[in-house]
Design a protein around this motif. Structure first.
Motif, mmCIF file in Angstrom:
data_model
loop_
_atom_site.group_PDB
_atom_site.id
_atom_site.type_symbol
_atom_site.label_atom_id
_atom_site.label_comp_id
_atom_site.label_asym_id
_atom_site.label_seq_id
_atom_site.Cartn_x
_atom_site.Cartn_y
_atom_site.Cartn_z
ATOM 1 N N ALA A 128 87.060 107.516 -16.393
ATOM 2 C CA ALA A 128 88.490 107.047 -17.119
ATOM 3 C C ALA A 128 89.341 108.576 -17.245
ATOM 4 O O ALA A 128 90.635 107.983 -16.513
ATOM 5 C CB ALA A 128 88.089 106.576 -18.067
ATOM 6 N N ALA A 134 86.332 105.110 -11.610
ATOM 7 C CA ALA A 134 87.304 104.094 -12.346
ATOM 8 C C ALA A 134 88.398 104.181 -11.678
ATOM 9 O O ALA A 134 89.049 104.269 -10.596
ATOM 10 C CB ALA A 134 87.772 105.189 -13.514
ATOM 11 N N SER A 136 93.976 99.831 -13.722
ATOM 12 C CA SER A 136 94.175 98.477 -13.298
ATOM 13 C C SER A 136 95.836 98.457 -13.877
ATOM 14 O O SER A 136 96.104 97.978 -13.068
ATOM 15 C CB SER A 136 93.899 97.479 -14.274
ATOM 16 O OG SER A 136 92.366 97.599 -14.624
ATOM 17 N N SER A 174 95.503 100.529 -18.964
ATOM 18 C CA SER A 174 93.915 99.941 -18.384
ATOM 19 C C SER A 174 93.594 100.349 -17.145
ATOM 20 O O SER A 174 94.029 100.514 -16.274
ATOM 21 C CB SER A 174 94.121 98.778 -19.074
ATOM 22 O OG SER A 174 93.503 97.747 -18.563
ATOM 23 N N HIS A 223 88.933 100.804 -15.825
ATOM 24 C CA HIS A 223 88.078 99.886 -15.261
ATOM 25 C C HIS A 223 86.806 101.560 -15.126
ATOM 26 O O HIS A 223 87.783 101.336 -14.155
ATOM 27 C CB HIS A 223 88.146 98.915 -15.020
ATOM 28 C CG HIS A 223 86.568 98.129 -14.864
ATOM 29 N ND1 HIS A 223 85.838 97.465 -16.251
ATOM 30 C CD2 HIS A 223 85.412 97.880 -13.800
ATOM 31 C CE1 HIS A 223 84.881 97.508 -15.450
ATOM 32 N NE2 HIS A 223 84.983 97.281 -14.934
ATOM 33 N N GLU A 259 83.422 101.733 -13.695
ATOM 34 C CA GLU A 259 81.814 101.982 -13.517
ATOM 35 C C GLU A 259 80.874 103.208 -13.115
ATOM 36 O O GLU A 259 81.307 104.136 -12.660
ATOM 37 C CB GLU A 259 81.669 100.619 -12.471
ATOM 38 C CG GLU A 259 82.347 99.392 -12.647
ATOM 39 C CD GLU A 259 82.438 98.511 -11.217
ATOM 40 O OE1 GLU A 259 82.851 97.872 -11.393
ATOM 41 O OE2 GLU A 259 82.409 98.797 -10.534
ATOM 42 N N GLN A 318 79.398 99.781 -17.674
ATOM 43 C CA GLN A 318 81.109 99.534 -16.875
ATOM 44 C C GLN A 318 81.976 99.621 -18.007
ATOM 45 O O GLN A 318 80.560 99.327 -19.921
ATOM 46 C CB GLN A 318 81.063 98.434 -16.168
ATOM 47 C CG GLN A 318 80.667 97.378 -17.946
ATOM 48 C CD GLN A 318 80.704 95.832 -16.897
ATOM 49 O OE1 GLN A 318 81.219 96.417 -15.367
ATOM 50 N NE2 GLN A 318 80.887 94.775 -17.448
ATOM 51 N N THR A 349 85.658 99.415 -20.164
ATOM 52 C CA THR A 349 87.337 99.544 -19.735
ATOM 53 C C THR A 349 88.128 100.220 -21.265
ATOM 54 O O THR A 349 87.735 99.830 -22.480
ATOM 55 C CB THR A 349 87.599 97.742 -20.073
ATOM 56 O OG1 THR A 349 86.640 97.285 -18.571
ATOM 57 C CG2 THR A 349 88.767 97.361 -19.572
ATOM 58 N N HIS A 362 91.581 101.463 -23.068
ATOM 59 C CA HIS A 362 93.415 101.847 -22.614
ATOM 60 C C HIS A 362 94.076 103.231 -23.429
ATOM 61 O O HIS A 362 92.921 103.454 -24.453
ATOM 62 C CB HIS A 362 93.714 100.540 -23.527
ATOM 63 C CG HIS A 362 93.716 99.082 -23.661
ATOM 64 N ND1 HIS A 362 92.170 98.194 -23.799
ATOM 65 C CD2 HIS A 362 94.667 98.544 -22.057
ATOM 66 C CE1 HIS A 362 92.550 97.782 -23.176
ATOM 67 N NE2 HIS A 362 93.522 96.989 -22.272
ATOM 68 N N ARG A 412 82.281 99.107 -28.903
ATOM 69 C CA ARG A 412 83.960 99.593 -28.893
ATOM 70 C C ARG A 412 84.570 100.132 -29.991
ATOM 71 O O ARG A 412 84.035 99.963 -31.410
ATOM 72 C CB ARG A 412 84.548 97.712 -29.031
ATOM 73 C CG ARG A 412 86.345 98.381 -28.788
ATOM 74 C CD ARG A 412 86.694 97.307 -29.353
ATOM 75 N NE ARG A 412 88.058 97.157 -29.918
ATOM 76 C CZ ARG A 412 89.610 96.999 -29.271
ATOM 77 N NH1 ARG A 412 89.349 96.176 -27.695
ATOM 78 N NH2 ARG A 412 90.731 97.525 -29.637
#
Lengths: 173, 140
Positions: free
Chosen positions: A76, A130, A133, A141, A143, A145, A157, A159, A161, B85
């Motif tokens: 990412a 990646a 978004s 942001s 995402h 996988e 996967q 997500t 920030h 998370r």
């Protein structure tokens, strides 16, 4: 109708690969995990080269969930940085050779990162891509996988920030 | 119970990646685990500052949360992460170890819920926090 003559292919490839290698190889943790990036144009695919040190459950065996998280996070961050740097590298605002000499742009910083574990990571190479978004002036942001044998069967996967580094000031020429 | 703690400890200490990161299990039992990861240059994510990579903190968080689940009195065996998370509050101070404390605060027959906090020497200001859901496995 005149247009600038395209640069020779080798010049283009060398510039892009030098910049990407500098970005990736400048980070000790990426080397430690054995992650490399495959580039096709501006599209990146991260490759996690398998090693026994990546195992989290020796009985199955399976790749450590933390390795999976780290692999996704590295993918990412590098993809996000690359997406923003690519036009600057192409326009010459960022010098790929200076990057190769160690003058690296600042990387985005993770604010939060959420990983979904879909199936266990098998003891073999893994791949990830990646998608940015949204990339704003301050926040982005992303995402991402990851898969192994079958691209359609993701094993994880995520997500996240990210806080963007201050923009690179153009020197005006 | 002591036997379960011992089993969980042996399991954690046998994880190749936990060894590769130099993790040391300092406390475990009753659904709570504490793991320390010493500072190492190979973990650096920002070469300019020497700050370790978020991914290394994630790996530590994940291991510690799993250890907390396995040490819970209602956990029959091993565990796998369903989701995790992580919120990064600040950079870990270069040169200092990162210590994660994880607590399995609720467990059902199928799912265990975990919270974790990572700190460096300044224990009043967390480096990162995590929340996760884990599977409850019968065996290892």
């Amino acid at each position: 109708m005149t247009r600038k003559r395209p640069e020779p292919m080798q010049v283009v490839k060398q510039r892009r690969d030098a910049a990407l290698n500098a970005l990736v190889h400048g980070v000790p943790y990426i080397r430690f995990l054995g992650i490399e990036f495959d580039r096709r144009g501006d599209e990146l695919t991260a490759v996690l080269n398998y090693s026994e040190d990546l195992i989290g459950n020796p009985f199955l065996p399976a790749i450590h969930g933390g390795v999976t998280a780290a692999f996704l996070e590295v993918t990412a961050i590098i993809t996000l940085a690359w997406t923003n740097l690519f036009p600057l590298i192409e326009s010459g605002e960022i010098d790929a050779e200076e990057m190769a000499e160690g003058k690296l742009p600042r990387l985005p910083r993770t604010i939060d990162f959420t990983v979904d574990y879909l199936r266990s990571g098998l003891p073999r190479d893994a791949y990830a891509r990646a998608r940015v978004s949204r990339s704003g002036r301050r926040y982005a942001s992303v995402h991402v996988e990851a898969w192994q044998d079958h691209h359609a069967k993701h094993f994880a996967q995520a997500t996240g920030h990210f806080l963007m580094p201050p923009p690179i000031v153009s020197n005006g020429d | 119970m002591a036997n379960k703690t011992k089993l969980a400890r042996q399991f954690i200490e046998a994880i190749p990646h936990a060894r590769a990161l130099g993790m040391e299990l300092t406390e475990i039992g009753e659904g709570r685990a504490v793991i320390r990861m010493p500072y190492d240059e190979k973990l650096i994510g920002d070469p300019d500052t020497g700050v370790i990579h978020g991914g290394a903190v994630s790996a530590l968080m994940d291991t510690c949360c799993g250890a907390a689940v396995m040490s819970h009195r209602s956990a029959p065996g091993g565990t796998a992460t369903i989701d995790l998370r992580i919120d990064y509050m600040r950079a870990a101070t270069p040169g200092q170890a990162v210590v994660v404390t994880a607590v399995c605060h609720h467990i059902t027959r199928n799912v265990a819920f975990v919270r974790a906090t990572a700190t460096d020497d300044d224990t009043d200001r967390p480096v990162a926090t995590a929340t996760g859901a884990f599977t409850v496995e019968k065996g290892f």
